[in-house]
Design a protein around this motif. Structure first.
Motif, short mmCIF file in Angstrom:
data_model
loop_
_atom_site.label_atom_id
_atom_site.label_comp_id
_atom_site.label_asym_id
_atom_site.label_seq_id
_atom_site.Cartn_x
_atom_site.Cartn_y
_atom_site.Cartn_z
N SER A 1 0.84 -1.20 0.00
CA SER A 1 0.00 0.00 0.00
C SER A 1 0.88 1.25 0.00
CB SER A 1 -0.90 0.02 1.24
OG SER A 1 -0.13 0.29 2.39
N ALA A 2 0.22 2.39 -0.15
CA ALA A 2 0.93 3.67 -0.21
C ALA A 2 1.59 4.03 1.11
CB ALA A 2 -0.05 4.78 -0.61
N ILE A 3 1.17 3.38 2.21
CA ILE A 3 1.72 3.74 3.52
C ILE A 3 2.54 2.61 4.13
CG2 ILE A 3 -0.08 5.42 4.02
CD1 ILE A 3 -1.34 3.24 5.85
N ALA A 4 2.80 1.55 3.36
CA ALA A 4 3.58 0.43 3.88
C ALA A 4 4.94 0.91 4.35
CB ALA A 4 3.75 -0.65 2.82
N GLY A 5 5.31 0.57 5.58
CA GLY A 5 6.59 0.95 6.13
C GLY A 5 6.65 2.36 6.68
N LYS A 6 5.57 3.11 6.56
CA LYS A 6 5.54 4.49 7.06
C LYS A 6 5.16 4.51 8.54
CE LYS A 6 6.21 6.24 2.89
NZ LYS A 6 7.46 6.96 2.54
N THR A 7 5.52 5.59 9.22
CA THR A 7 5.15 5.78 10.61
C THR A 7 4.12 6.89 10.69
OG1 THR A 7 7.33 5.09 11.40
CG2 THR A 7 5.98 6.38 12.92
N VAL A 8 2.98 6.58 11.33
CA VAL A 8 1.85 7.51 11.37
C VAL A 8 1.47 7.79 12.82
CG1 VAL A 8 -0.49 7.95 10.55
CG2 VAL A 8 1.02 6.45 9.24
N VAL A 9 1.14 9.04 13.11
CA VAL A 9 0.64 9.43 14.43
C VAL A 9 -0.73 10.07 14.25
CG1 VAL A 9 0.97 10.94 16.42
CG2 VAL A 9 2.93 9.74 15.43
N PHE A 10 -1.72 9.62 15.03
CA PHE A 10 -3.06 10.20 14.99
C PHE A 10 -3.24 11.10 16.20
CE2 PHE A 10 -3.29 6.24 12.62
CZ PHE A 10 -3.98 6.61 11.48
N THR A 11 -3.82 12.28 15.98
CA THR A 11 -4.04 13.21 17.08
C THR A 11 -5.35 13.96 16.87
OG1 THR A 11 -3.06 15.04 18.34
CG2 THR A 11 -2.73 15.07 15.96
N GLY A 12 -5.92 14.43 17.97
CA GLY A 12 -7.19 15.11 17.88
C GLY A 12 -8.34 14.13 17.77
N SER A 13 -9.55 14.65 17.55
CA SER A 13 -10.75 13.82 17.46
C SER A 13 -11.07 13.52 16.00
CB SER A 13 -11.94 14.55 18.11
OG SER A 13 -11.68 14.81 19.46
N LEU A 14 -10.97 12.25 15.63
CA LEU A 14 -11.35 11.87 14.27
C LEU A 14 -12.87 11.78 14.19
CD1 LEU A 14 -8.68 9.11 13.56
CD2 LEU A 14 -8.56 11.57 13.14
#
Length: 722
Positions: free
Chosen positions: A647-660
């Motif tokens: 996928s387009a984000i394979a191997g990437k590091t992601v942080v989620f913040t705030g209210s989804l």
């Protein structure tokens, strides 16, 4: 379970503020304290098979911890409870990797817990009060979990649950069970389908089997579950065929197509395929119906011809099950509502001290053997010094004046029908010569090092006593070696606890590297000349040692025995660094106080101050570094498995913040991980994306500071093609 009871179980005499009243400063201290308690109990339960608290008490600790994390997600670290499932395969049978993991269930011990379970589901799915949720409810069979794989309608593999990811191949034995069809009935059977359920033995068959075993001078089983497991794990399938085993189908693993869209529909499909399903399974339309069903089954429990220890509730709609997903080791859409523990009265003959791998002292009561819930109990946990004195401690505090003395008549219960513990003392039957137990001030090891009480995260004296000898203490060395060779670590067949103790006593094995040099030193040791060994057994042991010279990175990290680094944490670290060199280099930098290395480790999801402090202490000790250096010369450490997704984000590091707004944060993290990304808990310069919703705070500022690309929720969904 009410908040008052929950808080009482966590801190006993301490008064804890409600979660919604905690300040951020209080939260940091509270999470550290709870983490220490939970990881300690995980160690005793999973590593030492010697739990110190009841399932209900553990559930209360974890419940408060989860509630705090939910309110303060910015403090989420790797100090959450270890997510262990079952046990590693024994090695007696070939191993089978499950296409879909076989996970365990979360537990409920009170009716309030069931109400909370339904409320969590309603909140997660964002359902209104008027939206109906149907549940499938079934008795929880106390047997052996099994996964049956069919291809083209024909049984091809049967595997035990094992550690959830990998089990034992018992296909030949399963084929002898009449409740397991060799060919599935009906048309339109999916090309690939895995049917899961429980192998069990009826109480009547269990008693008859034990009579035959006793007459033949063979092993007498403790309970029907043990007899079912022992019967299934026979090398000779003819022995399994002679044992009266049954099978109830109730779940599934990999399916090339789904024959139904509900849990109850799948149960009906299992029946049409030729499986036996539990006739007491019922579809319930409310929490009130679930609780009524539980009460009814509990009343019938003694009359059933098979052992059960509770009732399992599952959300009926499969699409809702898929959306609810999992929290590490447990599904959000199912829970096991346990029955109250059974009790018995017996005499406490003695109290002994066991020294654990990290030097912790555990008092163990030696009982006049007594049957409790179909199991003969001879040993019982007494938690700690305070519990014995009757002034509190890790266990539920005894009533005032109820200290425990050698010679006392005590009430024993198996919490959750599993964990033996003393819950009360019958003072009217206390003999005049009952002995007060004096907790040792010195370790029983030859060094006689001091014993100290641990400090809690708040700096107060804790209930746990620990030997200060660390790795110089022989008891701790032995326990470290046992962990190293255990099935969850290097998994060396034929090198169990007794063998480790024997080799240590002979001074043949004093550290992990010695295990791998043992074969080369045998011309001097002559192991085959010792009692219990022959040329064949020695050859098999050395072959098993050679087989384990190649090991996965996460297993190697876990095998080092660092405090607070359990299997789950080891896996996070392995995936975070990828290779032993990268991880080792980072640990050495952390030990020297390198702020950048510490920040990088802290940025890993689920890794926090406690784990980092433990790694820093471990690699800051030259003795430990020497152990690791000598060990790495003997083994090959395999890099962590890389994400398979393209996928387009394979191997990437992601942080989620705030209210989804379009999904919960848990759903977003799960989705990212399914696509091969790493969901981190904090932002660093190695973060690839920060997905920010309304109310984003410090993490958004950190993203700008490090030049990390910030995405809105819609931009994120576009990126992943959702």
């Amino acid at each position: 379970m009410t908040d008052h009871k929950l808080d009482h179980m966590i801190a006993k005499s301490k008064t804890l503020s409600p979660v919604d009243e905690l300040t951020k400063a209080q939260v940091k201290v509270e999470l550290k304290r709870l983490t220490l308690e939970l990881e300690s109990h995980d160690k005793h339960y999973y590593q030492e098979d010697a739990p110190k608290i009841t399932d209900a008490e553990y559930d209360a600790l974890r419940k408060r911890f989860n509630a705090i994390e939910a309110r303060f997600p910015e403090f989420v670290t790797g100090d959450s409870p270890s997510q262990k499932i079952g046990a590693q395969p024994s090695g007696r049978f070939a191993k089978v990797r499950h296409a879909v993991p076989m996970l365990s269930l979360d537990n409920a011990f009170a009716e309030d817990d069931v109400v909370d379970f339904a409320a969590r589901i309603r909140r997660f799915l964002r359902l209104g009060d008027d939206d109906k949720i149907d549940f499938s409810a079934e008795p929880k069979i106390d047997g052996l979990s099994m996964s049956l794989r069919y291809e083209g309608g024909e049984l091809v593999t049967a595997a035990t649950r094992g550690d959830g990811a990998e089990g034992e191949d018992v296909t030949a034995n399963i084929r002898t069970l009449k409740d397991v069809p060799k060919l599935l009935k009906g048309r339109n059977v999916p090309e690939v389908c895995e049917v899961r359920g429980e192998v069990y033995m009826t109480k009547q068959a269990f008693l008859a089997l034990n009579e035959r075993q006793k007459a033949a001078g063979d092993t007498v089983f403790a309970n029907p579950r043990n007899s079912a497991a022992g019967s299934l794990r026979q090398k000779d399938a003819a022995i399994t065929a002679s044992r009266p085993l049954g099978f109830f189908a109730y779940a599934w693993g990999q399916m090339s197509a789904m024959p139904a869209d509900t849990q109850s529909g799948m149960i009906g499909w299992f029946e049409r395929c030729g499986f036996r399903t539990n006739p007491l399974t019922k579809l319930c339309h409310s929490v009130e119906q679930l609780i009524a069903f539980h009460r009814k089954i509990e009343e019938q429990r003694g009359k059933l011809d098979y052992d059960i220890d509770g009732v399992v509730y599952k959300v009926d709609r499969i699409d809702w099950q898929e959306r609810l997903g999992f929290v590490s080791r447990t599904p959000r859409w199912a829970i096991a509502h346990k029955f109250p523990a059974e009790r018995a009265i017996t005499v406490l003959r003695d109290i002994e001290i066991q020294v654990g791998r990290t030097g912790s002292f555990t008092p163990v009561g030696k009982l006049e053997p007594i049957g409790v819930g179909g199991v003969i109990v001879q040993n019982v946990t007494l938690h700690n010094e305070d519990y014995i004195k009757g002034i509190g401690g890790d266990g539920e505090q005894l009533r005032e004046g109820r200290d425990i003395r050698i010679g006392d008549t005590v009430i024993v219960q198996r919490a959750g029908d599993v964990i033996p513990q003393v819950v009360d003392v019958v003072l009217d039957k206390r003999p005049r010569n009952a002995k007060v137990f004096h907790f040792p001030k010195k370790c029983p090891c030859p060094l006689h090092t001091d014993v100290v009480r641990e400090e809690t995260a708040t700096g107060e004296e804790g209930a746990r006593a620990r030997c200060t000898g660390e790795f110089a203490c022989p008891y701790q060395k032995i326990e470290h070696l046992k962990l190293f060779a255990s099935r969850r670590a290097f998994d060396i067949e034929g090198l169990g606890e007794k063998q480790i103790e024997f080799f240590f006593e002979k001074e043949w094995v004093r550290e992990p590297a010695d295990i791998f040099t043992l074969p080369a030193r045998n011309n001097r040791i002559r192991l085959e000349e010792n009692e219990g060994y022959g040329e064949t057994s020695v050859r098999n042991l050395f072959a098993a040692i050679e087989e384990r010279r190649r090991i996965a990175l996460e297993r190697f990290i876990f095998a080092l025995g660092m405090r607070h680094v359990g299997e789950t944490t080891a896996l996070v670290l392995a995936r975070g660094y990828g290779s032993w060199k990268a991880f080792h280099d980072a640990c050495l930098k952390v030990a020297k106080g390198d702020e950048e290395a510490i920040a990088e480790m802290d940025a890993l999801d689920q890794i926090g101050d406690t784990v980092i402090a433990s790694i820093k202490a471990y690699f800051g000790e030259s003795h430990n570094r020497g152990i690791v250096e000598r060990l790495t010369k003997e083994v090959t450490i395999v890099d962590a498995e890389k994400p398979k997704s393209n996928s387009a984000i394979a191997g990437k590091t992601v942080v989620f913040t705030g209210s989804l707004e379009k999904m919960t944060r848990d759903e977003a993290k799960a989705m990212a991980e399914r696509l091969g990304a790493k969901a981190a808990g904090s932002v660093s310069k190695k973060t690839d994306y920060v997905v920010a919703g309304p109310g984003a705070g410090s993490k958004l500022a950190d993203a700008k500071k490090h030049g990390v690309e910030v995405l809105t929720e819609d931009e994120w969904l576009d990126l992943i093609g959702q």
